[in-house]
Design a protein around this motif. Structure first.
Motif, mmCIF file in Angstrom:
data_model
loop_
_atom_site.group_PDB
_atom_site.id
_atom_site.type_symbol
_atom_site.label_atom_id
_atom_site.label_comp_id
_atom_site.label_asym_id
_atom_site.label_seq_id
_atom_site.Cartn_x
_atom_site.Cartn_y
_atom_site.Cartn_z
ATOM 1 N N ASN A 107 49.913 44.426 30.870
ATOM 2 C CA ASN A 107 49.421 44.670 32.224
ATOM 3 C C ASN A 107 47.906 44.884 32.240
ATOM 4 N N LEU A 108 47.387 45.620 31.264
ATOM 5 C CA LEU A 108 45.937 45.815 31.189
ATOM 6 C C LEU A 108 45.225 44.476 30.995
ATOM 7 N N GLU A 109 45.764 43.637 30.127
ATOM 8 C CA GLU A 109 45.152 42.331 29.845
ATOM 9 C C GLU A 109 45.267 41.387 31.042
ATOM 10 N N GLU A 110 46.463 41.270 31.608
ATOM 11 C CA GLU A 110 46.681 40.311 32.696
ATOM 12 C C GLU A 110 45.957 40.706 33.988
ATOM 13 N N ASN A 111 45.599 41.961 34.128
ATOM 14 C CA ASN A 111 44.911 42.417 35.338
ATOM 15 C C ASN A 111 43.433 42.705 35.093
ATOM 16 N N ALA A 112 42.920 42.224 33.984
ATOM 17 C CA ALA A 112 41.510 42.415 33.665
ATOM 18 C C ALA A 112 40.647 41.554 34.579
ATOM 19 N N MET A 113 39.548 42.123 35.024
ATOM 20 C CA MET A 113 38.536 41.397 35.791
ATOM 21 C C MET A 113 37.215 41.642 35.074
ATOM 22 N N PRO A 114 36.781 40.703 34.253
ATOM 23 C CA PRO A 114 35.611 40.938 33.393
ATOM 24 C C PRO A 114 34.388 41.479 34.113
ATOM 25 N N GLU A 115 34.178 41.080 35.361
ATOM 26 C CA GLU A 115 32.994 41.559 36.072
ATOM 27 C C GLU A 115 33.117 43.017 36.518
ATOM 28 N N LEU A 116 34.323 43.568 36.505
ATOM 29 C CA LEU A 116 34.537 44.952 36.931
ATOM 30 C C LEU A 116 35.060 45.855 35.823
ATOM 31 N N ASP A 117 35.793 45.277 34.903
ATOM 32 C CA ASP A 117 36.525 46.072 33.924
ATOM 33 C C ASP A 117 35.661 46.601 32.795
ATOM 34 N N ARG A 118 36.115 47.708 32.287
ATOM 35 C CA ARG A 118 35.536 48.313 31.095
ATOM 36 C C ARG A 118 36.626 48.308 30.032
ATOM 37 N N PRO A 119 36.320 48.743 28.806
ATOM 38 C CA PRO A 119 37.317 48.722 27.732
ATOM 39 C C PRO A 119 38.562 49.543 28.078
ATOM 40 N N ALA A 120 39.709 49.020 27.678
ATOM 41 C CA ALA A 120 40.974 49.729 27.892
ATOM 42 C C ALA A 120 41.927 49.414 26.753
ATOM 43 N N LYS A 121 42.781 50.376 26.464
ATOM 44 C CA LYS A 121 43.756 50.191 25.389
ATOM 45 C C LYS A 121 45.041 50.915 25.755
ATOM 46 N N ALA A 122 46.160 50.343 25.369
ATOM 47 C CA ALA A 122 47.473 50.965 25.540
ATOM 48 C C ALA A 122 47.879 51.603 24.219
ATOM 49 N N VAL A 123 48.385 52.831 24.296
ATOM 50 C CA VAL A 123 48.725 53.591 23.094
ATOM 51 C C VAL A 123 50.055 54.309 23.306
ATOM 52 N N GLY A 124 50.899 54.282 22.296
ATOM 53 C CA GLY A 124 52.101 55.097 22.315
ATOM 54 C C GLY A 124 51.725 56.528 21.948
ATOM 55 N N PHE A 125 52.216 57.485 22.731
ATOM 56 C CA PHE A 125 51.849 58.878 22.498
ATOM 57 C C PHE A 125 52.982 59.796 22.941
#
Length: 174
Positions: A107-125
């Motif tokens: 979801n983070l990857e498919e909804n990325a907008m390079p002109e608006l997005d900053r780094p994001a990562k999904a983590v199990g916690f």
């Protein structure tokens, strides 16, 4: 009528439309949902996540230039909103089940907008465990020099408090 508290279905994407009051324009968000076989509640988008994303998008919760972690992210909608509203970095976390973490990452990857997005990562916690894994997920150029507990400027969580037996663990993680 009764208001819905859960939305979507693992068999088809859930579309979230930006509010007219949103502080950012852009494509609507298409969320895929984890399959419900693990019974961990990530197979729906919950109303609380919609509300939290709306609060972020209307800048009632300020994320600009902050390092943000979402606990209990599910499909990661509030994390996606935080990215688009200028968070310095976002870590979306949920129970460390492979299908949930993979779905958040997708979801983070498919909804990325390079002109608006900053780094994001999904983590199990797992709540109540060491936050080192969360802090380690922050891209090195965005990471603070502080101890892991101070690594995030903002902790967001939408649908977490109903698990009464997890309150202590959640508080430990915060």
């Amino acid at each position: 009528g009764v208001d819905r508290v859960n939305h979507g279905d693992p068999d088809e994407p859930y579309e979230w439309k930006w509010s007219a009051d949103a502080a950012v324009a852009g494509n609507d968000v298409q969320l895929r949902l984890a399959d419900g076989s693990n019974h961990l509640m990530a197979h729906h988008v919950w109303q609380s996540a919609l509300t939290l994303a709306e609060e972020i998008c209307c800048r009632r919760i300020e994320v600009q230039d902050k390092t943000v972690v979402e606990l209990g992210a599910g499909a990661a909608l509030p994390s996606i909103a935080a990215r688009r509203l200028g968070a310095k970095a976002v870590v979306a976390s949920d129970y460390p089940e492979d299908s949930i973490v993979a779905n958040m990452a997708r979801n983070l990857e498919e909804n990325a907008m390079p002109e608006l997005d900053r780094p994001a990562k999904a983590v199990g916690f797992g709540w109540g465990t060491s936050v080192d894994a969360l802090a380690a997920a922050i891209p090195s150029e965005e990471a603070a020099d502080d101890a892991p507990a101070a690594a995030f400027d903002l902790i967001i969580m939408a649908d977490t408090l109903w698990l009464r037996d997890q309150h202590h663990n959640l508080l430990t993680s915060c």
